[in-house]
Scaffold this active site. Structure first.
Site, PDB file in Angstrom:
ATOM      1  N   ALA A  98       0.854  -1.195   0.000  1.00 16.31           N
ATOM      2  CA  ALA A  98       0.000   0.000   0.000  1.00 16.31           C
ATOM      3  C   ALA A  98       0.887   1.242   0.000  1.00 16.31           C
ATOM      4  CB  ALA A  98      -0.894   0.004   1.237  1.00 16.31           C
ATOM      5  N   GLY A  99       0.627   2.147  -0.899  1.00 20.81           N
ATOM      6  CA  GLY A  99       1.440   3.365  -0.946  1.00 20.81           C
ATOM      7  C   GLY A  99       0.756   4.443  -1.759  1.00 20.81           C
ATOM      8  N   GLN A 156      14.003  12.049  -4.988  1.00 21.11           N
ATOM      9  CA  GLN A 156      13.419  12.545  -6.245  1.00 21.11           C
ATOM     10  C   GLN A 156      12.859  13.937  -6.015  1.00 21.11           C
ATOM     11  OE1 GLN A 156      13.356  12.758  -9.180  1.00 21.11           O
ATOM     12  NE2 GLN A 156      11.499  12.154 -10.268  1.00 21.11           N
ATOM     13  N   PHE A 157      13.086  14.801  -6.963  1.00 18.78           N
ATOM     14  CA  PHE A 157      12.534  16.161  -6.912  1.00 18.78           C
ATOM     15  C   PHE A 157      11.031  16.066  -6.647  1.00 18.78           C
ATOM     16  CE2 PHE A 157      10.826  20.118  -8.295  1.00 18.78           C
ATOM     17  CZ  PHE A 157      11.840  21.060  -8.257  1.00 18.78           C
ATOM     18  N   GLY A 158      10.556  16.806  -5.699  1.00 25.63           N
ATOM     19  CA  GLY A 158       9.112  16.822  -5.434  1.00 25.63           C
ATOM     20  C   GLY A 158       8.647  15.700  -4.518  1.00 25.63           C
ATOM     21  N   TYR A 162       7.798  11.227   0.153  1.00 23.43           N
ATOM     22  CA  TYR A 162       7.826   9.846  -0.363  1.00 23.43           C
ATOM     23  C   TYR A 162       9.225   9.232  -0.208  1.00 23.43           C
ATOM     24  CZ  TYR A 162       6.764   6.132  -3.825  1.00 23.43           C
ATOM     25  OH  TYR A 162       6.553   4.937  -4.478  1.00 23.43           O
ATOM     26  N   GLY A 193      11.639   0.330  -9.484  1.00 20.88           N
ATOM     27  CA  GLY A 193      11.877   1.584 -10.196  1.00 20.88           C
ATOM     28  C   GLY A 193      10.550   2.099 -10.720  1.00 20.88           C
TER      29      GLY A 193
HETATM   30  N1  CAA Z   1      13.816  18.220 -11.712  1.00 25.09           N
HETATM   31  C1  CAA Z   1      14.483  19.383 -11.680  1.00 25.09           C
HETATM   32  N2  CAA Z   1      13.895  20.579 -11.608  1.00 25.09           N
HETATM   33  C2  CAA Z   1      12.550  20.586 -11.613  1.00 25.09           C
HETATM   34  C3  CAA Z   1      11.777  19.410 -11.645  1.00 25.09           C
HETATM   35  C4  CAA Z   1      12.467  18.198 -11.721  1.00 25.09           C
HETATM   36  N3  CAA Z   1      11.819  17.021 -11.747  1.00 25.09           N
HETATM   37  N4  CAA Z   1      10.456  19.744 -11.591  1.00 25.09           N
HETATM   38  C5  CAA Z   1      10.421  21.082 -11.541  1.00 25.09           C
HETATM   39  N5  CAA Z   1      11.681  21.584 -11.557  1.00 25.09           N
HETATM   40  C6  CAA Z   1      12.097  22.985 -11.534  1.00 25.09           C
HETATM   41  C7  CAA Z   1      11.275  23.779 -12.541  1.00 25.09           C
HETATM   42  O1  CAA Z   1      11.919  23.775 -13.793  1.00 25.09           O
HETATM   43  C8  CAA Z   1      11.238  25.157 -11.914  1.00 25.09           C
HETATM   44  O2  CAA Z   1      12.476  25.792 -12.076  1.00 25.09           O
HETATM   45  P1  CAA Z   1      12.555  27.419 -12.106  1.00 25.09           P
HETATM   46  O3  CAA Z   1      12.018  27.889 -10.784  1.00 25.09           O
HETATM   47  O4  CAA Z   1      13.989  27.702 -12.335  1.00 25.09           O
HETATM   48  O5  CAA Z   1      11.655  27.815 -13.246  1.00 25.09           O
HETATM   49  C9  CAA Z   1      11.124  24.812 -10.442  1.00 25.09           C
HETATM   50  O6  CAA Z   1      11.743  23.516 -10.260  1.00 25.09           O
HETATM   51  C10 CAA Z   1       9.671  24.728 -10.088  1.00 25.09           C
HETATM   52  O7  CAA Z   1       9.559  24.276  -8.789  1.00 25.09           O
HETATM   53  P2  CAA Z   1       8.111  24.083  -8.222  1.00 25.09           P
HETATM   54  O8  CAA Z   1       8.234  23.905  -6.758  1.00 25.09           O
HETATM   55  O9  CAA Z   1       7.219  25.210  -8.686  1.00 25.09           O
HETATM   56  O10 CAA Z   1       7.727  22.732  -8.926  1.00 25.09           O
HETATM   57  P3  CAA Z   1       6.351  22.402  -9.615  1.00 25.09           P
HETATM   58  O11 CAA Z   1       5.265  22.718  -8.675  1.00 25.09           O
HETATM   59  O12 CAA Z   1       6.336  22.961 -10.965  1.00 25.09           O
HETATM   60  O13 CAA Z   1       6.478  20.793  -9.837  1.00 25.09           O
HETATM   61  C11 CAA Z   1       6.422  18.580  -9.033  1.00 25.09           C
HETATM   62  C12 CAA Z   1       6.927  19.995  -8.805  1.00 25.09           C
HETATM   63  C13 CAA Z   1       4.892  18.540  -9.051  1.00 25.09           C
HETATM   64  C14 CAA Z   1       6.923  17.694  -7.917  1.00 25.09           C
HETATM   65  C15 CAA Z   1       6.967  18.076 -10.370  1.00 25.09           C
HETATM   66  O14 CAA Z   1       8.368  18.298 -10.425  1.00 25.09           O
HETATM   67  C16 CAA Z   1       6.720  16.590 -10.555  1.00 25.09           C
HETATM   68  O15 CAA Z   1       5.608  16.129 -10.742  1.00 25.09           O
HETATM   69  N6  CAA Z   1       7.801  15.795 -10.519  1.00 25.09           N
HETATM   70  C17 CAA Z   1       7.739  14.370 -10.691  1.00 25.09           C
HETATM   71  C18 CAA Z   1       7.845  13.725  -9.362  1.00 25.09           C
HETATM   72  C19 CAA Z   1       7.979  12.234  -9.553  1.00 25.09           C
HETATM   73  O16 CAA Z   1       8.807  11.722 -10.275  1.00 25.09           O
HETATM   74  N7  CAA Z   1       7.148  11.483  -8.859  1.00 25.09           N
HETATM   75  C20 CAA Z   1       7.221  10.083  -8.959  1.00 25.09           C
HETATM   76  C21 CAA Z   1       5.835   9.528  -8.792  1.00 25.09           C
HETATM   77  S1  CAA Z   1       5.776   7.782  -9.193  1.00 25.09           S
HETATM   78  C22 CAA Z   1       6.483   7.040  -7.876  1.00 25.09           C
HETATM   79  O17 CAA Z   1       6.821   7.643  -6.899  1.00 25.09           O
HETATM   80  C23 CAA Z   1       6.629   5.553  -7.975  1.00 25.09           C
HETATM   81  C24 CAA Z   1       7.983   5.128  -7.607  1.00 25.09           C
HETATM   82  O18 CAA Z   1       8.181   4.631  -6.530  1.00 25.09           O
HETATM   83  C25 CAA Z   1       9.085   5.231  -8.598  1.00 25.09           C
END
Ligand code: CAA
Length: 256
Positions: A98-99, A156-158, A162, A193
């Site tokens: 669950a996650g 991971q960014f964001g 998690y 992954g």
């Molecule tokens: N890497 C590097 N820089 C990033 C970035 C990233 N992934 N995402 C956004 N940025 C940068 C933008 O370019 C922007 O830069 P500037 O300010 O210079 O313009 C800045 O960061 C924006 O930051 P915000 O805080 O405003 O970011 P946001 O709200 O636009 O988006 C986020 C943030 C929603 C987390 C988005 O990055 C995202 O969805 N990332 C993907 C996260 C991810 O991979 N999740 C995995 C889910 S699946 C999983 O988790 C299963 C597993 O186990 C593998």
């Protein structure tokens, strides 16, 4: 329902949390394939979602059942495990699959996004493991497999929430593995992954494309890739594997 496993002994009972989910459903199927009786535990589901799950598991008849469970509810976990012990004699295999995600950069993350995720992804592992561990050690057999993530290993960014929870999951695995090692109970982690699941499909397309481009194998993982690792660690003859983290990520993150 299969009455015995390949060795002719009584079928193991496997409890899979997140059992209706992208990875969970396939884990249920593969453990049933291995001769287990399986209970998929997941949040109360709509009729449509349950019907989809039953269809995906139809080949296994009543070897795969469903129980409503919120893993963040400690008492509910204890109650379900108590019922399974009375009805089936005990849970032999627990898979914590669950996650949830609550992605946001730290500067935008709300306390609710932090706490909701921790309650499911980390507290949930505590709640279910605590519910089963007494019975497993008493009976001298148990397999606990915790699903972590490559993002717990790399960050991971964001995903401060998690990544922290998933790294925490493996710390939990190693500590519990030490506590139960002499009692026939193994505790291991599988770290998937990026896989072909609804969770990953929800990642913005552009970011997802960048991620897939960085996977040496050149594709997302399939739920079956993860389930076979779980099945391996859950097997009766896997008793010398404990405290392990098994990454299944197509080469996305390699380490010693
Ligand atoms: N890497 C590097 N820089 C990033 C970035 C990233 N992934 N995402 C956004 N940025 C940068 C933008 O370019 C922007 O830069 P500037 O300010 O210079 O313009 C800045 O960061 C924006 O930051 P915000 O805080 O405003 O970011 P946001 O709200 O636009 O988006 C986020 C943030 C929603 C987390 C988005 O990055 C995202 O969805 N990332 C993907 C996260 C991810 O991979 N999740 C995995 C889910 S699946 C999983 O988790 C299963 C597993 O186990 C593998």
């Amino acid at each position: 329902m299969s009455a015995s496993n390949a060795n002719g002994s009584a079928a193991r009972l496997a409890l899979i949390t997140g059992g209706l989910g992208g990875l969970g459903t396939e884990i249920c199927r593969q453990l049933a394939q291995a001769g287990c009786r399986v209970i998929a535990a997941d949040l109360p589901a709509s009729d449509a979602r349950l019907a989809g799950f039953r269809e995906a598991c139809a080949t296994f008849g009543d070897a795969i059942g469903y129980a409503a469970l919120d893993v963040s509810d400690h008492e509910a976990c204890a109650t379900l495990v108590g019922r399974l012990e009375r009805e089936h004699g005990g849970v032999d295999i627990l898979v914590n699959a669950a996650g949830i995600t609550r992605d946001a950069s730290l500067r935008k993350m709300t306390p609710a996004q932090w706490h909701e995720l921790m309650r499911v992804n980390l507290d949930g592992v505590f709640n279910t493991s605590q519910a089963v561990v007494e019975g497993m050690t008493r009976r001298g057999f148990g397999r606990i497999v915790n699903i972590s993530s490559v993002n717990g290993q790399t960050g991971q960014f964001g995903q401060t929430n998690y990544s922290a929870a998933k790294a925490g999951v493996h710390g939990f695995t190693m500590a519990l593995a030490r506590e139960t090692a002499r009692k026939g109970v193994t505790v291991n982690t599988v770290s998937p992954g990026y896989c072909d699941t609804p969770m990953v499909a929800a990642v913005p397309a552009e970011i997802r494309a960048q991620i897939v481009a960085g996977i040496p194998v050149g594709r997302l993982g399939q739920p079956a890739d993860i389930a076979r690792a779980v099945r391996f660690l859950a097997a009766d003859d896997a008793g010398y594997l404990t405290g392990v983290n098994l990454p299944v990520n197509g080469g996305y993150f390699m380490s010693f």
